[in-house]
Design an enzyme around this catalytic site. Structure first.
Site, PDB file in Angstrom:
ATOM      1  N   ARG A 169       0.827  -1.038   0.229  1.00  5.47           N
ATOM      2  CA  ARG A 169      -0.113   0.028  -0.381  1.00  5.47           C
ATOM      3  C   ARG A 169       1.060   1.184  -0.148  1.00  5.47           C
ATOM      4  O   ARG A 169       2.094   1.032   0.518  1.00  5.47           O
ATOM      5  CB  ARG A 169      -1.243   0.479   1.004  1.00  5.47           C
ATOM      6  N   LYS A 189       3.985  -8.939  11.305  1.00 13.78           N
ATOM      7  CA  LYS A 189       3.077  -9.283   9.998  1.00 13.78           C
ATOM      8  C   LYS A 189       3.974 -10.084   8.910  1.00 13.78           C
ATOM      9  O   LYS A 189       4.579 -10.927   8.628  1.00 13.78           O
ATOM     10  CB  LYS A 189       4.087  -8.129   8.999  1.00 13.78           C
ATOM     11  N   ARG A 233       0.808   2.158  19.282  1.00 14.21           N
ATOM     12  CA  ARG A 233       1.321   2.885  20.183  1.00 14.21           C
ATOM     13  C   ARG A 233       1.988   2.301  21.596  1.00 14.21           C
ATOM     14  O   ARG A 233       1.173   1.735  22.458  1.00 14.21           O
ATOM     15  CB  ARG A 233       0.356   4.102  20.357  1.00 14.21           C
TER      16      ARG A 233
END
Length: 338
Positions: A131, A196, A335
């Site tokens: 992306r 990932k 975060r």
């Protein structure tokens, strides 16, 4: 289905990879004899393998080998594992040793009939994309570089949620393989343990009040080399692969690719009829961000808040000090706790 050649554009270098795919040592003389070329030609091809992202082990008097075996893509195995519906709906199944981008290859086509599909799978992409124009790192044979095209008779109302539905399709296949707690990270990542495993890229070409042509692309890590892991980590992404998740018995690449193509065709047909609704509950159950403090970057703006799942159209719901915000695009990072 098309009977186009199983492999296209195979070079000496790529045929050499096929001989080395077993992970065993092969002497230069035996490789030259098998390929019917000179030792010098073999040597040059071996030294060009780094262009495919491959590492090569060389030991005097033993020869050359790859660090680990590669299951190369084979048309016969792919076709054997396709569902009957997928076999009927696929117009072309193309397998490349090397291509710039499977998505770009399919997106350039303009003649796909409604209700049919083309599939493109590659051992290696020289210009694979994620992306927002990011590159996708995947050495030869180390993962799945797969794209599937489809023609909708008209643009679905919830087309923005198609990447989420596609993620559910991949999730279904991986769960059938009993690969553990695979999660989905909005909007298009497949994750395991916060790292990932893969990503989905959707590209759309639509006409006003007319058909919509869409290409679904998947990059899925199968067995990454140490060199590839370092390159991915340097880009700020923590990778994981299927071999690491289930080292003893990771699924075969051909069977896995065929299962994803079959499942994606079922997803596209269902999405065409019912939109995102049939996939919503599965996506929410696999939501890797739910309840976490995140930062969402969209263009020049960023927002911090707590991820509160998705709405019925697949938009991210972000709880902020100003209230609940609905986001339809953006890059999300978790975060650190403070």
């Amino acid at each position: 289905m098309s009977t186009r050649p199983a492999r296209r554009g195979a070079s000496l270098r790529q045929r050499l990879v096929g001989l080395l795919a077993d992970g065993e040592f092969h002497s230069g003389s035996r490789l030259a004899a098998s390929l019917r070329v000179s030792r010098t030609a073999v040597w040059k091809a071996l030294h060009g393998m780094s262009a495919l992202g491959l590492e090569l082990h060389s030991v005097p008097k033993r020869g050359y080998r790859l660090p680990q075996p590669i299951e190369t893509l084979m048309r016969s195995r792919l076709q054997k594992n396709l569902s009957s519906v997928a076999s009927e709906r696929l117009r072309h199944l193309e397998i490349f040793d090397e291509i710039e981008s499977t998505n770009s290859h399919l997106f350039a086509k303009t003649d796909l009939p409604v209700g049919r599909a083309d599939a493109c799978i590659a051992e290696y992409q020289s210009a694979g994309r994620g992306r927002r124009g990011r590159g996708w790192t995947a050495p030869y044979g180390s993962g799945l570089c797969l794209s599937l095209s489809w023609q909708f008779p008209e643009t679905p109302r919830q087309i923005g949620a198609l990447s989420l539905a596609a993620g559910v399709g991949v999730l279904r296949v991986l769960r059938q393989e009993r690969l553990g707690e695979i999660g989905l990270k909005w909007p298009n990542d497949i994750v395991f343990g916060g790292r990932k495993l893969g990503g989905i890229l959707i590209e759309l070409r639509a006409e006003t009040a007319g058909p919509a042509y869409v290409v679904l692309g998947l990059g899925l890590n199968f067995r990454l080399s140490a060199q590839a892991r370092r390159a991915i980590q340097a880009s700020g992404v923590a990778p994981v692969d299927l071999g690491e998740i289930r080292a003893a018995a990771a699924p075969g690449r051909n069977a896995l690719a065929a299962a994803i193509v079959s499942q994606w065709l079922a997803v596209l047909s269902e999405f065409q009829q019912q939109g995102f609704r049939p996939f919503m509950s599965e996506w929410r159950e696999a939501d890797a961000l739910a309840g976490q403090a995140v930062r969402v970057i969209a263009g020049e703006q960023s927002r911090d808040g707590i991820a509160r799942g998705i709405d019925e159209d697949g938009a991210l719901l972000l709880e902020t000090p100003a209230g609940l915000v609905r986001l339809v695009s953006g890059e999300v990072s978790v975060r650190a706790a403070t």
